[in-house]
Write a protein that holds these residues in place. Sequence first.
Motif, PDB file in Angstrom:
ATOM      1  N   LYS A 163      13.730  30.134  12.653  1.00 13.65           N
ATOM      2  CA  LYS A 163      15.186  30.278  12.527  1.00 13.65           C
ATOM      3  C   LYS A 163      15.535  31.746  12.330  1.00 13.65           C
ATOM      4  O   LYS A 163      16.461  32.272  12.950  1.00 13.65           O
ATOM      5  N   TYR A 173      20.559  20.679   4.706  1.00 13.75           N
ATOM      6  CA  TYR A 173      21.706  21.032   5.553  1.00 13.75           C
ATOM      7  C   TYR A 173      21.454  22.233   6.441  1.00 13.75           C
ATOM      8  O   TYR A 173      21.955  22.320   7.570  1.00 13.75           O
ATOM      9  N   THR A 174      20.612  23.167   5.972  1.00 14.91           N
ATOM     10  CA  THR A 174      20.319  24.372   6.757  1.00 14.91           C
ATOM     11  C   THR A 174      19.678  23.996   8.110  1.00 14.91           C
ATOM     12  O   THR A 174      19.945  24.632   9.132  1.00 14.91           O
ATOM     13  N   ARG A 179      22.099  22.540  15.370  1.00 10.28           N
ATOM     14  CA  ARG A 179      23.330  22.706  16.158  1.00 10.28           C
ATOM     15  C   ARG A 179      23.336  24.063  16.871  1.00 10.28           C
ATOM     16  O   ARG A 179      23.782  24.168  18.007  1.00 10.28           O
ATOM     17  N   TYR A 222      25.503  12.380   3.472  1.00 14.05           N
ATOM     18  CA  TYR A 222      26.676  13.030   4.042  1.00 14.05           C
ATOM     19  C   TYR A 222      26.336  13.859   5.280  1.00 14.05           C
ATOM     20  O   TYR A 222      27.061  13.855   6.267  1.00 14.05           O
ATOM     21  N   ASN A 275      27.976  14.080   8.964  1.00 10.48           N
ATOM     22  CA  ASN A 275      28.561  15.344   9.349  1.00 10.48           C
ATOM     23  C   ASN A 275      28.073  15.753  10.749  1.00 10.48           C
ATOM     24  O   ASN A 275      28.851  16.172  11.608  1.00 10.48           O
ATOM     25  N   ASP A 279      21.045  28.391   4.436  1.00 10.65           N
ATOM     26  CA  ASP A 279      22.318  28.944   4.888  1.00 10.65           C
ATOM     27  C   ASP A 279      23.343  29.015   3.759  1.00 10.65           C
ATOM     28  O   ASP A 279      23.371  28.134   2.884  1.00 10.65           O
ATOM     29  N   GLY A 280      24.191  30.011   3.812  1.00 11.96           N
ATOM     30  CA  GLY A 280      25.276  30.120   2.840  1.00 11.96           C
ATOM     31  C   GLY A 280      26.192  28.910   2.935  1.00 11.96           C
ATOM     32  O   GLY A 280      26.467  28.394   4.023  1.00 11.96           O
ATOM     33  N   HIS A 281      26.641  28.413   1.786  1.00 10.88           N
ATOM     34  CA  HIS A 281      27.529  27.248   1.749  1.00 10.88           C
ATOM     35  C   HIS A 281      28.478  27.402   0.568  1.00 10.88           C
ATOM     36  O   HIS A 281      28.114  28.002  -0.449  1.00 10.88           O
ATOM     37  N   ASP A 296      31.259  24.939   5.172  1.00 11.86           N
ATOM     38  CA  ASP A 296      30.668  26.067   5.894  1.00 11.86           C
ATOM     39  C   ASP A 296      31.215  26.033   7.317  1.00 11.86           C
ATOM     40  O   ASP A 296      32.058  25.193   7.633  1.00 11.86           O
ATOM     41  N   PHE A 316      30.172  24.971  10.058  1.00 12.00           N
ATOM     42  CA  PHE A 316      29.981  23.744  10.831  1.00 12.00           C
ATOM     43  C   PHE A 316      30.599  22.524  10.150  1.00 12.00           C
ATOM     44  O   PHE A 316      30.687  21.463  10.724  1.00 12.00           O
ATOM     45  N   GLY A 317      30.950  22.670   8.885  1.00 14.03           N
ATOM     46  CA  GLY A 317      31.187  21.494   8.062  1.00 14.03           C
ATOM     47  C   GLY A 317      32.529  20.828   8.263  1.00 14.03           C
ATOM     48  O   GLY A 317      33.480  21.413   8.767  1.00 14.03           O
ATOM     49  N   GLU A 318      32.571  19.576   7.842  1.00 13.20           N
ATOM     50  CA  GLU A 318      33.820  18.852   7.808  1.00 13.20           C
ATOM     51  C   GLU A 318      34.627  19.311   6.594  1.00 13.20           C
ATOM     52  O   GLU A 318      34.115  19.977   5.704  1.00 13.20           O
TER      53      GLU A 318
END
Lengths: 336, 350
Positions: free
Chosen positions: A39, A63-64, A70, A108, A112, B95-97, B139, B141-143
């Motif tokens: 990544k 989530y990362t 994506r 979640y 998402n 990733d930053g969130h 973020d 991409f997020g909802e």
Amino acid sequence: MHGIRRVRQTQEERQASKRKELAKIEEFNALTQRILARKKGNDWSDEAFQLTTKLLQINPEFYTLWNYRRNILLKGKFPNSSPEQVHELLEDELSMTMTALKVRPKVYWIWNHRMWCLEHIPKGPASDGEPGADGWKQVVWNKELFVVEKMLDADSRNFQAWNYRRFVLASMPTPRSESSELAYTSKKIEANFSNFSAWHQRSKTLTSLWAQGKLDESKSREAEFELLRNAMYTDPNDQSVWMYHRWLVGTGGGKDVLEREISAIQELLDEQPDSKWCMESIVHYKRLLLNNYAKDVDTQHLTRDCKDLLERLETLDPMRRLRYRELAGEIGPSTS
Amino acid sequence: MASSGISTSSVSATENSDKLLADLHVSYIQKLGQSKDDLAYHLTSHLRLNAIYWGFTALSMLNKPDALDREEMIEFVMSCWDEETGAFGAHPQHDGHLLSTLSAIQILIMQDALDRLDVDRIVKFILSLQQPSGVFAGDAFGETDTRFLYCAVNALSLLGKLDLLDREKVVEYLQRCRNYDGGFGSVAGAESHAAQGFLIMTFSSIVFTCVAALAILDRLDVVDVDTLAWWLAERQLPNGGLNGRPEKLEDVCYSFWVLSAMSILNKVQWLDVEKLSTFILSAQDPEGGGIADRPGDMVDVFHTHFGIAGLSILGYPGLVDLDPVYCMPASIIEKMGLKKGYKNLERKAF
């Protein structure tokens, strides 16, 4: 952690399970490091993509990795794909997330990702502007509505599924009529009156149908009162029904409606003298009479009724006694 | 958590204590960072920074903020900085969130180390997440939902940058989330829910997030206090515990979501506080420390934090005051000049 029972282990048992976990930890951490290194190097290859599949199967909450996945789709795969191929890739993502949801329905991040995929389905098979341009979209969204209805069949109170259903309905290229949504909530409520989510959806749908003039508001409101009457008698202890009733009364209807509803609830209270919700509701509606129609009602009588009921509620429902006491204080002294 | 000589068995509720086992909770939280031979530790790395915030806040309420090494904590927080997004991830290389960024800000403020932050970049990140409707995403991409809106409002307020936010738009969105029961939904149109357990196990209380966000924005006037507080008071079940919505099971984390909203609305007294306190205490693990969702279940740092937070709001003796709006020690928020008009119960004597 929710709902996992605490179990005590002996030292030996604990050490044995630690040994078993050690290999898994090493595998997980090694795989994590391999992927995060790729990544960092902006690796948008298929190999990296496959690695994310593998790790997300172990930990769908990472989530990362969903973000990375994506990005691989957006930067590595889509640019070299025809709309047909993009469509296929996203269909694959939808089946992958469906498999993941079967194991972990409440994660979640899986939902998402699914939403993101649905929103990225390209125009097609016909080109933009021609009939059939929304064909692919229509198919996936219809399927999605079917999926979410299956979930609601399995658990009609699944809050997440109801939320998701609203998202799907709002996103469909050809929206479903709100009348059919109203029918859907009727079906769910008739199956089980104790369905807060369905009542809620109903309140939103009706508000919209009334505002657009698609339903005769006064007739429709009377029908709702009738439905509520059945629900109250079926289970007078169901909070959802009383909340919906309060909403319905609150949306309009003057003194007549208040008085009619008070006497209907009073009838039920006479049959079920310990019904907390009947008392609570009568107090609320009588207070509305006192506040809004003070000149046209017997204030002394109403005040005394409210105070009596609140006193009974204090005994009946002692956990919330201070609330009842406060409400009685707000009504003011009952002068005789 | 294990002790030798006791065979594997389910723990019965009768062994539970009626006193807060403060020392055990401190040692439970201290040990969390040392459980690297637990698979669960690694599988929850996406929540690490949140977990440190929960653990550290719980320790602070137990009046033991020094139980974890300050320098080590600050260095770990800084190692979670994600240069690409200009925000904090939950763990180094993640990733930053928004969720982890709020945790980082809260930890650094509680450690009096705010000077380590690149405030301008973080503010830029947060503002970039606001949608045209006024709500926030977590973020890029997020909802969107109101939990992220609360995180954004909270973080901007803590950084003293609330004036950069389009407040009107935020309040308008929250008003659209209001429901007929006086509560709030997670997105405009969703039913009221005192928390959203299935979403991320963090700032999941929807009602709380909306009420607290409105408190920070000084706009509690849009709340129908009587109806909402009634709905919240009805969350208490005969065993004293609170549930998240009608006809659902009780859970210790709702003690915080419901209680803090009640405190902000000045209605904590509408609950049976004795019974609630007893319920939270009964969910403690009397052997290894920590608090679970329900008596006899596995403990975790999330429920430990929210259980102690609930007890602090209830005035449990010996605990440090909590600010329910920001969910941080009250003295810190007061010093920053951010205190709102909430009302916790008076601290009881031992």
